[in-house]
Design a protein around this motif. Structure first.
Motif, PDB file in Angstrom:
ATOM      1  N   THR A   9       0.832  -1.200   0.000  1.00 26.68           N
ATOM      2  CA  THR A   9       0.000   0.000   0.000  1.00 26.68           C
ATOM      3  C   THR A   9       0.865   1.249   0.000  1.00 26.68           C
ATOM      4  OG1 THR A   9      -1.505  -1.266   1.345  1.00 26.68           O
ATOM      5  CG2 THR A   9      -1.928   1.074   1.158  1.00 26.68           C
ATOM      6  N   MET A  25       2.544   1.764  -3.428  1.00 24.83           N
ATOM      7  CA  MET A  25       1.610   2.173  -4.481  1.00 24.83           C
ATOM      8  C   MET A  25       1.149   3.611  -4.299  1.00 24.83           C
ATOM      9  SD  MET A  25      -0.654  -1.136  -5.175  1.00 24.83           S
ATOM     10  CE  MET A  25      -0.513  -1.933  -6.743  1.00 24.83           C
ATOM     11  N   THR A  26       0.791   3.976  -3.077  1.00 26.15           N
ATOM     12  CA  THR A  26       0.336   5.347  -2.849  1.00 26.15           C
ATOM     13  C   THR A  26       1.472   6.328  -3.121  1.00 26.15           C
ATOM     14  OG1 THR A  26      -0.952   4.400  -1.066  1.00 26.15           O
ATOM     15  CG2 THR A  26      -0.914   6.797  -1.224  1.00 26.15           C
ATOM     16  N   SER A  54      -4.527  12.025  -6.824  1.00 24.05           N
ATOM     17  CA  SER A  54      -3.604  11.411  -5.856  1.00 24.05           C
ATOM     18  C   SER A  54      -4.010  11.721  -4.435  1.00 24.05           C
ATOM     19  CB  SER A  54      -2.182  11.932  -6.049  1.00 24.05           C
ATOM     20  OG  SER A  54      -1.826  11.858  -7.375  1.00 24.05           O
ATOM     21  N   PHE A  81      -7.084  12.046  -3.316  1.00 24.55           N
ATOM     22  CA  PHE A  81      -8.135  11.094  -2.952  1.00 24.55           C
ATOM     23  C   PHE A  81      -7.527   9.736  -2.626  1.00 24.55           C
ATOM     24  CE2 PHE A  81     -11.201  13.735  -5.644  1.00 24.55           C
ATOM     25  CZ  PHE A  81     -11.715  14.356  -4.525  1.00 24.55           C
ATOM     26  N   ALA A  82      -6.537   9.360  -3.414  1.00 22.60           N
ATOM     27  CA  ALA A  82      -5.900   8.067  -3.203  1.00 22.60           C
ATOM     28  C   ALA A  82      -5.209   8.033  -1.845  1.00 22.60           C
ATOM     29  CB  ALA A  82      -4.895   7.793  -4.313  1.00 22.60           C
ATOM     30  N   MET A  95      -5.974   9.783   0.691  1.00 21.98           N
ATOM     31  CA  MET A  95      -7.039   9.786   1.694  1.00 21.98           C
ATOM     32  C   MET A  95      -7.529   8.367   1.955  1.00 21.98           C
ATOM     33  SD  MET A  95     -10.097  12.481   1.398  1.00 21.98           S
ATOM     34  CE  MET A  95      -9.462  14.062   0.946  1.00 21.98           C
ATOM     35  N   ASN A  96      -7.742   7.655   0.831  1.00 22.10           N
ATOM     36  CA  ASN A  96      -8.178   6.261   0.920  1.00 22.10           C
ATOM     37  C   ASN A  96      -7.212   5.435   1.759  1.00 22.10           C
ATOM     38  OD1 ASN A  96     -10.384   4.941   0.046  1.00 22.10           O
ATOM     39  ND2 ASN A  96      -9.824   5.006  -2.105  1.00 22.10           N
ATOM     40  N   THR A  97      -5.939   5.573   1.437  1.00 27.47           N
ATOM     41  CA  THR A  97      -4.922   4.800   2.147  1.00 27.47           C
ATOM     42  C   THR A  97      -4.942   5.125   3.630  1.00 27.47           C
ATOM     43  OG1 THR A  97      -3.590   5.036   0.172  1.00 27.47           O
ATOM     44  CG2 THR A  97      -2.472   4.224   2.120  1.00 27.47           C
ATOM     45  N   TYR A 102      -7.416   6.457   5.409  1.00 24.43           N
ATOM     46  CA  TYR A 102      -8.648   5.982   6.053  1.00 24.43           C
ATOM     47  C   TYR A 102      -8.530   4.497   6.370  1.00 24.43           C
ATOM     48  CZ  TYR A 102     -11.826   9.976   5.830  1.00 24.43           C
ATOM     49  OH  TYR A 102     -12.445  11.167   6.047  1.00 24.43           O
ATOM     50  N   ALA A 103      -7.958   3.756   5.406  1.00 23.64           N
ATOM     51  CA  ALA A 103      -7.784   2.321   5.623  1.00 23.64           C
ATOM     52  C   ALA A 103      -6.850   2.085   6.796  1.00 23.64           C
ATOM     53  CB  ALA A 103      -7.235   1.664   4.363  1.00 23.64           C
ATOM     54  N   ARG A 143      -7.943   0.054  10.116  1.00 17.58           N
ATOM     55  CA  ARG A 143      -7.290  -1.188  10.524  1.00 17.58           C
ATOM     56  C   ARG A 143      -6.630  -1.066  11.884  1.00 17.58           C
ATOM     57  NH1 ARG A 143      -3.374  -2.937   6.459  1.00 17.58           N
ATOM     58  NH2 ARG A 143      -2.772  -4.291   8.161  1.00 17.58           N
TER      59      ARG A 143
END
Lengths: 388, 388
Positions: free
Chosen positions: A18, A21-22, A269, A271-272, A274-276, A278-279, A283
């Motif tokens: 992750t 990639m981010t 990017s 948003f991406a 942010m996604n990472t 948030y995940a 977790r």
């Protein structure tokens, strides 16, 4: 009490895929932005290195560039008699009348050809550009159809290399020398003997521009004002530096397009990221609860997650900088809307450029990390501990 | 996969925030891809219209800055297959404010009475056209520019020359509309000629000639015939199609083609990373669910189908939104004044829109395939025990 940075670092390592990639997404965004910055910087450097700080450029009143200007030998004589012009030890005023024209050169990259500046010049004109040195071959001989080409022209256009013949005017011109103009626009020009060129183009009495050397900086503005005010002359005078500076706008189309691309990519990017994040928050819910139980404050948690996001984007920023590094000194060219000819220059990736890139990446990281970090900080201890 | 559609849709709504963020980041990237595609199409893929294909431009072989003798006109007209030729002189100049792009539009002199013969696609009310031809200081203005600047028939327009040392005082007598390039201003070439004579610089030269042919198939033969005819003349010519001539201005901006392609590649790769990242996260999160599905009797293929389906649904939705946004950006771009390229040609052709959405779908498929297959391979026990 702050949460140690090594906690974030280890978290990033724990989620290798992750993170990579981010960070790569951010890196590519930064790379696109930086390549545009490097292009504009390169052009600016090349233009800033052109012209002598004491040189004054004289053109017909209202003429937008040397190409659209016409001056006569009579005007040249009148101008030379003005005071404030530096003189050679022999007493001769340091002034050069020049003829600027354009020829089309073809390259494998652009088979349809590109406009290149062709400058008719006298030995004095060459002496006034002391940053231009012949590095290969020799100087053209007066009265011969011979040209010296700037090093960028020689590099980018095989048909204008040493020993080749170019056809324009009333015959064939031999390339006898290559000139290195440092980082200046002279690298993008061809030079020829002014008298031969003027006679070939039937422009003996219609030349393009006059370059003067002012005695010193304080006299320069006065000289410019005097020449511009002289109604009989009907000319505009300006510093040679300002003439070249105004051409920086040539990169504007690429600059606008590149900035547009970088901004949209940045949004994606962001948003991406942010996604990472948030995940990551989801977790580590139990972990956040534990940290709170241990006594870390909400502020501490917020800072910690924000820092993690910044760290992530920092990696992206650094990789992005590394990606554009090979671009440094790659030569390219853009058409100048002022001279209607091409200016060759090298991409310039400086430390400053890279700082811009890293700052941009961090900004992205901050924007992407803020909401997830806030969400982490808002978690209630009990519910956080209960989530798996 | 279709059988599982309700489940796929339900699943994609499970983590609404993540789906939304993924969707938005794919939409941003696809919007960019769409806009770049539209630009690429406008620059390089637009097929010449029937009328454009019937026109050739004759310019000086050395460069556009070198004029051609006016005496070439009757000789060009005599070439078999040529139906009409007009002298064409780019004027440039300054209208109101040179630094404001709103006032920048092409300004050129031509032989007024020949307009309908050379440009039959220009729609001009007959009485307006008659008035335009009758008056030497009249001009013909494109509808887009007229509308944008609120100029009406009868208005006066002053264009101060920069390359030409004359000022043109024009009256708008006609407004034309055309499917493409309806932004230019045309005036009588004769008026420019007279003004130059009055300024003491008579000229018997023109910038270029525009040829109208009877049949498009003759283009190569006519170009060759014209260039051969002036092979040994003092000024040699280069004849090319109108679209090739326009494209040479795009080349002037720098290596636009490579720039667009590289950026498109970077954008696509970035979305792939982003989408892959999110899908991997979401698949990981439901490893236990996969175990349950398996217990219920779902096959491995079925499970892969459900997971991949979800990814494709999100990506395609993002693609559709992105393409919609791209259309919006193109519509904005079309309103901008054209200087070097026809901005009204910047549009996303339907086939490209479909391609963009297909790229989005493909990205959804590729990004999810590996994590989905990985998840489906786990044994039931292993999957059920998985704790995220």
């Amino acid at each position: 009490m702050t949460i140690p940075l090594s906690y974030n670092l280890r978290n990033l390592v724990a989620r290798k895929t992750t993170t990579i990639m981010t960070a790569l997404g951010i890196a590519l965004t930064v790379a696109v932005l930086l390549s545009v910055v490097a292009l504009v910087d390169g052009l600016r450097t090349s233009l800033a290195g052109s012209g002598h700080p004491l040189n004054v450029l004289v053109m017909r009143r209202g003429a937008p560039s040397e190409l659209g200007s016409i001056v006569t030998p009579t005007q040249f004589q009148m101008i030379k008699s003005h005071s404030g012009i530096a003189r050679m030890p022999t007493g001769e005023p340091i002034a050069s009348m020049e003829l600027v024209s354009i020829i089309i050169l073809e390259s494998p990259e652009i088979p349809s050809g590109i406009n290149i500046n062709l400058r008719g010049i006298s030995p004095m004109g060459f002496a006034m550009r002391d940053y231009v040195k012949i590095v290969e071959g020799r100087m053209f001989r007066p009265g011969h159809r011979e040209v010296v080409v700037g090093k960028s022209v020689a590099k980018r256009y095989p048909m204008a290399r040493l020993g080749k013949k170019l056809s324009f005017g009333k015959g064939e011109w031999e390339v006898v020398g290559v000139a290195d103009g440092g980082r200046s626009a002279s690298n993008s020009e061809l030079f020829a003997d002014i008298n031969q060129l003027a006679s070939d183009q039937n422009r003996e009495v219609a030349l393009s521009s006059i370059v003067l050397r002012a005695t010193d900086a304080s006299n320069m503005q006065a000289l410019i004002n005097r020449l511009t005010a002289d109604q009989g002359l009907n000319v505009d005078a300006k510093t040679e530096r300002s003439y070249y500076d105004s051409q920086t706008s040539s990169a504007a189309p690429v600059q606008y397009l590149g900035t547009f691309v970088a901004i949209i990519m940045a949004i994606g990017s962001c948003f991406a990221a942010m996604n990472t994040m948030y995940a990551a928050v989801a977790r580590r819910s139990a972990e956040i609860g534990t940290l709170r139980v241990l006594g870390f404050s909400r502020g501490g948690i917020l800072t910690s997650f924000l820092l993690e996001s910044l760290l992530l984007s920092l990696i992206g920023g650094v990789v992005g900088c590394l990606l554009v590094l090979p671009l440094n000194n790659v030569s390219t060219g853009v058409g100048s809307f002022v001279t209607f000819s091409e200016i060759s220059f090298e991409f310039s990736v400086t430390a400053q450029t890279m700082l811009v890139g890293i700052a941009f990446a961090m900004l992205l990281g901050a924007a992407g990390g803020l909401f997830p970090a806030a969400a982490a900080a808002r978690k209630q201890i009990l519910t956080a501990l209960k989530e798996i | 996969m279709v059988r599982h559609l309700p489940m796929i849709l339900k699943n994609s709504l499970r983590n609404k925030r993540r789906s939304l963020l993924t969707l938005l980041s794919i939409a941003a990237s696809l919007c960019l891809l769409g806009v770049l595609g539209a630009l690429y199409h406008a620059f390089f893929l637009t097929v010449a219209t029937e009328d454009e294909a019937l026109r050739l431009i004759v310019r000086n072989r050395i460069s556009l800055a070198n004029p051609l003798p006016a005496s070439y006109l009757p000789r060009i007209k005599a070439v078999p297959g040529v139906t009409e030729v007009t002298a064409w002189q780019w004027f440039g100049g300054v209208y109101k404010d040179a630094t404001d792009p709103a006032y920048q539009f092409a300004r050129a002199g031509l032989e007024a009475e020949k307009v309908p013969l050379i440009y039959p696609e220009y729609k001009i009310p007959p009485d307006q056209f008659k008035a335009f031809v009758a008056e030497q200081t009249a001009c013909l203005l494109g509808k887009k520019t007229a509308d944008r600047l609120g100029i009406k028939v009868g208005d006066r327009l002053t264009v101060v020359g920069d390359y030409f040392p004359v000022t043109l005082e024009l009256v708008v007598r006609a407004i034309y509309d055309a499917p493409k390039n309806n932004e230019s201003l045309f005036f009588h070439f004769k008026y420019l000629n007279e003004s130059m004579k009055a300024a003491g610089q008579p000229m018997d030269e023109v910038g270029t000639f525009t040829i109208r042919m009877a049949r498009a198939e003759d283009a190569t033969a006519i170009s060759k015939a014209v260039d051969d005819m002036f092979h040994n003349a003092p000024e040699r010519t280069k004849t090319e199609s109108e679209s090739a001539f326009v494209l040479s201005f795009v080349a002037f901006l720098g290596n636009v083609k490579a720039f667009l392609l590289i950026v498109c590649g970077a954008v696509t790769f970035t979305i792939l990373l982003v989408a892959g990242n999110t899908m991997a996260m979401s698949v990981r999160e439901r490893t236990r669910e996969v175990g349950i599905l398996k217990t219920l009797g779902f096959t491995r293929a079925g499970i892969v189908g459900i997971l991949v389906g979800e990814s494709i649904v999100i990506s395609i939705l993002g693609g559709v939104i992105g393409v919609g946004l791209a259309y919006g950006v193109c519509a904005l771009a079309q309103q901008m004044p054209s200087t070097f390229t026809d901005m009204s040609a910047v549009t996303l052709p339907p086939i490209m829109a479909v391609e963009c959405i297909a790229v989005a779908g493909l990205i959804g498929l590729i990004s999810c395939l590996i994590p989905a297959i990985g998840a489906s391979r786990r044994s039931i026990i292993e999957a059920l025990r998985f704790s995220g």
